[in-house]
Design an enzyme around this catalytic site. Structure first.
Site: not given
Ligand code: NAD
Ligand code: DAU
Length: 365
Positions: A34, A85, A101, A133-135, A159-160, A163, A199, A223, A304-305
């Protein structure tokens, strides 16, 4: 007996996975790699720090040479890749680290794994498990069926997208080179050691500081929440029974609109204060919680945009092929989580004020 390399094992899910693994497989060896970014915290491994079967290495997954060395020196047969990230909001304000990353880092791990496990004089027994991730599946409207493993990828945030790119690289290393890759795509996790920018822990810690509870947009985004230990359990089943080259969805069948989950957390914190008088002394700033009026802290803010409206996981394949079913109910999981934050102020204060980072700097400089 397995020998695991767990990347990102000092982060939220990685650390919970390490706790789970050492409790369930006490003879296995676990090496954590890590980089201890802002999200990684060596204190997350405190419950297992004295376990002789655990080794911790501070290092970057982009350092291919280091990864190769660890795979060889520890005769690793199973790599479980959590390091990333992970925060969508940060990927909007600063995507570079996500590309570095999540994409380059995963590519670097795949290269190291291929070199050590496949390219030597003999092919070694191995598994590369990639945590996704599901995203990556994009967003759903209210009436759409939940994501299955066959849903086309349609990532919407940096991010998604990063991934999704890493998932494709992992898939390609299986398809082209025969690396034994499995991938899991999980929904939103919650539980202990969750960094308070996300959250649920943000809401709990903001209540304790009597700060506003920011709700993005109309708060009706949905979610699918899963207790973190059930994510670890799902990965365990994929490692035991999953077919290489396959993806497995892991989810909670537990969809909540953001505003409703925030109200639920408010209620639970208030109940704790009502039932335990000492909390008012311990968290004297938590005026709204003491008064039983935490909902007054709810504040609607700018959205969030590109905010994805709804995620929902269909985990039928994982259930039918691996026998997966979450073991924690939402009711018990969220109650345990709230209690954990009330009992572990030292942990979240330190990660929020950065004092762990100062300690890490001293420890590793
Ligand atoms: P986290 O941000 O809490 O932890 C990430 C960890 O990775 C940290 O310990 C960090 O120090 C480490 N790390 C970051 N960059 C690194 C690098 N270059 N080299 C080595 N280590 C590095 O994230 P999390 O929420 O625990 O998520 C873990 C994984 O699970 C991620 O891959 C994420 O995409 C995935 N995931 C998360 C969720 C969720 O709800 N949090 C859901 C599904 C999938
Ligand atoms: O779905 C899995 C994903 O869940 C993981 O891949 C990510 O790593 C993880 O961070 C999480 O992403 P989300 O964006 O869903 O999680 P977050 O906790 O940031 O936000 C949850 C929802 O709450 C989302 O719709 C945005 C909203 N939100 C979030 C924050 C931090 C708010 O309304 N206010 C807030 O202050």
């Amino acid at each position: 007996m397995k020998k695991l390399l767990v990347t990102g094992g000092a982060g939220f899910i990685g650390a919970n996975f390490v706790h789970y693994w050492l409790a369930n497989y006490p003879n296995d060896k676990v090496v954590v790699l890590d980089a201890l970014t802002y999200a990684g915290n060596i204190a997350n491994l405190k419950p297992v720090e004295s376990n002789d079967n655990l080794a911790f290495v501070k290092g970057d997954i982009c350092d291919q040479e280091l990864v190769e060395k660890l795979l060889v020196e520890h005769s690793i047969d199973t790599l479980v890749h959590f390091a990333a990230e992970s925060h969508v909001d940060r990927s909007i304000t600063g995507p570079d680290a996500f590309i570095e990353t999540n994409i380059i880092g995963t590519y670097s791990l795949l290269k190291a794994a291929k070199k050590v496990w496949l390219d030597g004089p003999e092919v070694l027994e191995h598994r590369f498990h990639h945590v996704s991730t599901d995203e990556v599946y994009g967003t759903l409207s209210a009436d759409d069926p939940a994501f299955t493993e066959d849903t086309a990828y349609a990532p919407n945030s940096p991010y998604s997208a990063s991934k999704a790119a890493s998932d494709h690289l992992a898939r390609a290393y299986h398809h082209t080179f025969g690396l034994n890759v499995t991938t899991s795509n999980c929904s939103n996790n919650y539980g202990p050691y969750h960094f308070p920018e996300k959250l649920i822990p943000l809401v709990i810690t903001n209540i304790l500081h009597n700060k506003e509870l920011p709700i993005y947009g109309d708060g009706m985004q949905i979610r699918d929440w899963l207790y973190v230990e059930d994510h670890a359990y799902g990965i365990d089943l994929v490692l035991q029974k999953g077919q290489v080259g396959e993806n497995y969805n892991i989810g909670g069948h537990n969809e909540w609109a953001n505003i409703n989950i925030v109200k639920e957390v408010c209620k639970l914190v208030e109940n704790e204060f009502a039932n335990n008088e000492s909390l008012a002394g311990k968290f004297a700033d938590a005026k709204a919680a003491i008064a039983g009026d935490t909902k007054s802290l709810i504040t609607y803010v700018k959205d969030r945009p590109g905010h994805d409206r709804r995620y929902a996981i269909d985990a039928t394949k994982t259930q039918n092929e691996l026998g997966y079913k979450p073991r924690e109910s939402f009711e018990t999981g969220i109650a345990k989580t709230v209690k954990w934050y009330l009992e572990n102020e030292e942990w979240w204060q330190a990660v929020m004020d950065g004092s762990y980072q100062d300690w890490v700097e001293k420890q590793y400089s």
